[in-house]
Design a protein around this motif. Structure first.
Motif, PDB file in Angstrom:
ATOM      1  N   LEU A 193       0.858  -1.186   0.000  1.00 52.87           N
ATOM      2  CA  LEU A 193       0.000   0.000   0.000  1.00 52.87           C
ATOM      3  C   LEU A 193       0.893   1.233   0.000  1.00 52.87           C
ATOM      4  O   LEU A 193       1.793   1.346   0.834  1.00 52.87           O
ATOM      5  N   SER A 242       0.994   5.691  -0.562  1.00 54.91           N
ATOM      6  CA  SER A 242       0.246   6.941  -0.640  1.00 54.91           C
ATOM      7  C   SER A 242       1.037   7.932  -1.481  1.00 54.91           C
ATOM      8  O   SER A 242       2.264   7.980  -1.404  1.00 54.91           O
ATOM      9  N   VAL A 268       1.681  11.702  -1.783  1.00 51.23           N
ATOM     10  CA  VAL A 268       1.531  12.859  -0.918  1.00 51.23           C
ATOM     11  C   VAL A 268       2.201  14.064  -1.564  1.00 51.23           C
ATOM     12  O   VAL A 268       3.310  13.964  -2.109  1.00 51.23           O
ATOM     13  N   LYS A 321      -0.861  14.990  -8.236  1.00 48.89           N
ATOM     14  CA  LYS A 321      -1.376  13.723  -7.702  1.00 48.89           C
ATOM     15  C   LYS A 321      -2.525  13.189  -8.564  1.00 48.89           C
ATOM     16  O   LYS A 321      -2.519  12.030  -8.979  1.00 48.89           O
TER      17      LYS A 321
END
Ligand SMILES: Nc1ncnc2c1ncn2[C@@H]1O[C@H](COP(=O)(O)OP(=O)(O)O)[C@@H](O)[C@H]1O
Ligand SMILES: [Mg+2]
Length: 66
Positions: free
Chosen positions: A35, A37, A39, A46
């Motif tokens: 997993l 992210s 940021v 993004k």
């Protein structure tokens, strides 16, 4: 096992008069069951990255494979 490989991804919007590169030389690998992210501050790219991965934006430099 990598389920996603992004190598040297480069992208800029053609309708952006400033011709700024939004994404430059981005590489990452995503392993199965991993997993991550994404940021960064507002406007850093993004959503653009997600649009490229979704196939909504498809004129990019570099390689994406899974
Ligand atoms: N369709 C578009 N045409 C031109 N520029 C865009 C478009 N969509 C986003 N941008 C610009 O690309 C940059 C990155 O946007 P975005 O990926 O939405 O940022 P984030 O999701 O990180 O806030 C911003 O400068 C934004 O104004
Ligand atoms: Mg966004």
């Amino acid at each position: 096992m990598n389920i996603l490989n992004i190598e040297n991804l480069t992208f800029g919007y053609k309708n952006n008069d400033s011709h700024n590169l939004i994404i430059q030389d981005l590489s990452l690998k995503l392993d199965k069951n991993e997993l991550i992210s994404i940021v960064g501050g507002s406007g850093c790219g993004k959503s653009t990255l997600i649009k490229i991965l979704a196939g909504i934006e498809n004129e990019y430099g570099g390689t994406i494979f899974s």
